[in-house]
Scaffold this motif. Structure first.
Motif, PDB file in Angstrom:
ATOM      1  N   ILE A 173      35.663 -37.705  68.585  1.00 40.35           N
ATOM      2  CA  ILE A 173      36.342 -38.142  67.294  1.00 40.35           C
ATOM      3  C   ILE A 173      36.765 -37.135  66.424  1.00 40.35           C
ATOM      4  O   ILE A 173      35.955 -36.386  66.115  1.00 40.35           O
ATOM      5  N   ILE A 174      38.056 -37.270  66.059  1.00 41.08           N
ATOM      6  CA  ILE A 174      38.528 -36.246  65.099  1.00 41.08           C
ATOM      7  C   ILE A 174      38.615 -37.119  63.741  1.00 41.08           C
ATOM      8  O   ILE A 174      39.404 -38.039  63.691  1.00 41.08           O
ATOM      9  N   ASN A 175      37.653 -36.974  62.837  1.00 44.55           N
ATOM     10  CA  ASN A 175      37.866 -37.556  61.384  1.00 44.55           C
ATOM     11  C   ASN A 175      38.755 -36.792  60.410  1.00 44.55           C
ATOM     12  O   ASN A 175      38.516 -35.604  60.253  1.00 44.55           O
ATOM     13  N   THR A 176      39.766 -37.279  60.229  1.00 46.02           N
ATOM     14  CA  THR A 176      40.584 -36.660  59.542  1.00 46.02           C
ATOM     15  C   THR A 176      40.525 -36.639  57.957  1.00 46.02           C
ATOM     16  O   THR A 176      40.214 -37.692  57.282  1.00 46.02           O
ATOM     17  N   GLY A 177      40.849 -35.514  57.430  1.00 48.51           N
ATOM     18  CA  GLY A 177      40.820 -35.348  55.676  1.00 48.51           C
ATOM     19  C   GLY A 177      42.029 -34.861  55.145  1.00 48.51           C
ATOM     20  O   GLY A 177      42.778 -34.258  56.015  1.00 48.51           O
ATOM     21  N   ILE A 178      42.336 -34.880  53.811  1.00 49.93           N
ATOM     22  CA  ILE A 178      43.471 -34.256  53.488  1.00 49.93           C
ATOM     23  C   ILE A 178      42.691 -33.509  52.309  1.00 49.93           C
ATOM     24  O   ILE A 178      42.189 -33.928  51.455  1.00 49.93           O
ATOM     25  N   GLY A 179      43.348 -32.112  52.256  1.00 46.81           N
ATOM     26  CA  GLY A 179      42.936 -31.209  50.924  1.00 46.81           C
ATOM     27  C   GLY A 179      41.819 -30.672  50.845  1.00 46.81           C
ATOM     28  O   GLY A 179      40.630 -31.080  51.539  1.00 46.81           O
ATOM     29  N   TRP A 180      41.517 -29.855  49.746  1.00 50.37           N
ATOM     30  CA  TRP A 180      40.472 -29.260  49.449  1.00 50.37           C
ATOM     31  C   TRP A 180      40.157 -29.466  47.961  1.00 50.37           C
ATOM     32  O   TRP A 180      41.134 -29.883  47.153  1.00 50.37           O
TER      33      TRP A 180
END
Length: 95
Positions: free
Chosen positions: A63-70
């Motif tokens: 599974i790739i758990n996606t996130g946005i930004g830093w």
């Protein structure tokens, strides 16, 4: 070997995933958190993100758990600051 060109910089996470997969076998779930939009100057390009995502899949990520930004990003990404599902379009692009 581990720095400089993009292929070298992604070598470490891919090698870690390969070795984990080798140790735990095919039935163990491996989840990897991947930023889909860095939102910072000189961050990863979309093409680089795709290369890493494909490499992770090939290395054995389930599974790739996606996130946005830093945290350094100037664009708000915290759930209380943006509408629900505001960045789902980015994850949809990865499919």
């Amino acid at each position: 070997e581990w720095g400089g060109a993009y292929e070298n910089r992604i070598r470490m996470p891919l090698e870690i995933v390969r070795r984990i997969r080798q140790k735990v076998g095919p039935d163990f779930i491996i989840i990897f958190r991947l930023s889909m939009l860095d939102l910072i100057e000189k961050g990863s390009s979309w093409e680089e993100i795709l290369v890493l995502a494909k490499g992770l899949e090939d290395a054995g990520v389930t599974i790739i758990n996606t996130g946005i930004g830093w945290h350094e990003a100037r664009i708000p990404t915290i759930a209380t600051c943006v509408p629900r599902a505001a960045f789902t379009w980015v994850t949809e692009k990865l499919k």
